[in-house]
Structure formats: C-alpha cells, structure tokens
Enzyme design. Structure first.
Site, short mmCIF file in Angstrom:
data_model
loop_
_atom_site.label_atom_id
_atom_site.label_comp_id
_atom_site.label_asym_id
_atom_site.label_seq_id
_atom_site.Cartn_x
_atom_site.Cartn_y
_atom_site.Cartn_z
N GLY A 178 0.86 -1.18 0.00
CA GLY A 178 0.00 0.00 0.00
C GLY A 178 0.89 1.22 0.00
CD GLU A 179 -0.53 5.30 -3.62
OE1 GLU A 179 -0.61 6.52 -3.77
OE2 GLU A 179 -0.77 4.48 -4.54
CG ASN A 180 -1.62 3.56 2.99
OD1 ASN A 180 -1.41 2.65 2.20
ND2 ASN A 180 -2.43 3.41 4.02
N GLY A 181 2.11 3.16 3.06
CA GLY A 181 3.15 2.71 3.97
C GLY A 181 2.95 1.35 4.59
CB SER B 268 5.53 4.03 0.90
OG SER B 268 4.70 3.24 0.09
#
Length: 226
Positions: free
Chosen positions: A52-55, A94
C-alpha cells in the site's frame, strides 16, 4: 446485442483474473477502487507481498466487521488486514520502494488507455479531483503495469486509438483486464489474448475504439469457478 453482466460479476471477474498474474516473490502495488479487490483473490499458494503506497508491505484481504482494525487501511482508506510479518513505514519510505524500481507490478484503474499504452486515470476536465496521487510514480517505477477496469463507461469506449484526457504516463501500460477479455500492449499495438465466453471478437471490437489485433494464441478468458 452483447451480453449484460451485473456490476458485482464484472468487478469479481476482473479482480480474480488480475490475481492470476501474481507470481511467487512479487511485490505488487494495488491502486484504489477495483484493484483493491485483487487482494481477496490471490491464490494462497502464491507467496508475494502486496504494497500500500500509504506505507504498508504485506497487505492481506480486505477487512470484514470481525477483522477490522481502525488504524489499518489501504491507500483508498478501506479497512484491510495484514499478513504475519507485515511492515509499516512512512510515505517517504514507501515511495522510495516505488521509485527505486522495487515493485514488480502495479494494478490500477483507468479512465482511458490507448494503443500506445498511454494511460489517463486521474482527471476529467471540469470535475473536482484530489490530484494525480502516486499513480505517476507507480506507472513508471513498477516493472509491469496492469490496468483493471470496466470495458466502457456509459456506453463510451475506454480503450482508444489516442487518449483524449490528460495523461498520467506515456507508453507504460503492459496489460489490460476488463470483463470482456485480456489485452496486451506491445510494439504492434493492442492485442486481444483472452476472450470472455459471453462475447465475440466482433462484440469486443464494437465496444473498443482502438484497432484490436487478435493473438494467434487467442484463448478463453480465465474465469473464477463461481
């Protein structure tokens, strides 16, 4: 007249078929919207990491009421679950993973894709949008770009000769999965490689502005058992 599939069938079919592209050892980013459903359809025999690009590295399935953690969400704000050993980190780390070329595949939706593999997925002029987000990094940083989307919108084709909306990236799309079939983008153009059973080649071309090339190895589209 072409077959009419209900929305749930379409989304389930596309997500399931995209999940068949996942391979052992892959790091795969799932975009917001329909691509998030792919997490629910990955073969449990395949060992991979969903990012997930949010981390988060190690997304499992979407959460249900019994597995929901208020602090655990994907990039679209949906509640998710995580695999044992999942890693949490900040957004800068990320995107270091993404921009550093460590993502094997990214799955994202699209407003338009054209014969050259150009992607438009972030803005419709005149409408309010939150911004391009991480898509611009993902489509150039990932080794493979998979578009998961419905074949048309309100009767208008989304597979075009040339995108008419502002581009997210040029010449980056490798594979497109819709409810009608599977399409590869290569140096020759847009190639139909798998055909869903409800549709003929003529049906698909009629719903597509791009000129479709038909693979000599055209196969039935892989579909979920249910």
């Amino acid at each position: 007249m072409t077959a009419q599939l209900d929305k749930d069938t379409i989304r389930h079919r596309i997500a399931w078929r995209v999940a068949r592209e996942m391979k052992d050892g892959d790091v795969v980013n799932l975009g917001i919207g329909l691509p998030t459903l792919v997490a629910n359809h990955v073969d449990k025999e395949v060992e991979l990491l969903l990012q997930g690009e949010n981390g988060l590295l190690g997304i499992d399935q979407l959460a249900c009421e019994n597995t929901m953690d208020a602090d655990l969400v994907n990039a679209g704000g949906q509640h998710i679950t995580a695999v044992n050993g999942a890693c949490y980190f900040n957004s800068a780390d990320s995107f270091a993973i993404i921009r550093g070329g460590h993502v094997d595949a990214t799955v994202l939706g699209a407003l338009q894709v054209d014969e050259q593999g150009n992607l438009a997925n972030w803005i419709i002029p005149g409408k309010m949008v939150p911004g391009m987000g991480g898509a611009m990094d993902l489509v150039v940083g990932a080794k493979k770009v998979i578009v998961a989307m419905e074949h048309s919108v309100k009767g208008q084709p989304k597979l075009l000769k040339h995108c008419s909306l502002p581009l997210t990236a040029a010449n980056q799309v490798n594979l497109i999965v819709t409810e009608m079939g599977v399409f590869e983008i290569n140096e020759r153009g847009m190639v139909l490689t798998e055909l869903a059973p409800e549709f003929s080649i003529e049906d698909i071309q009629a719903a597509t502005e791009a000129t479709l090339l038909v693979s000599p190895d055209l196969a039935p589209m892989q579909l979920p058992a249910d």
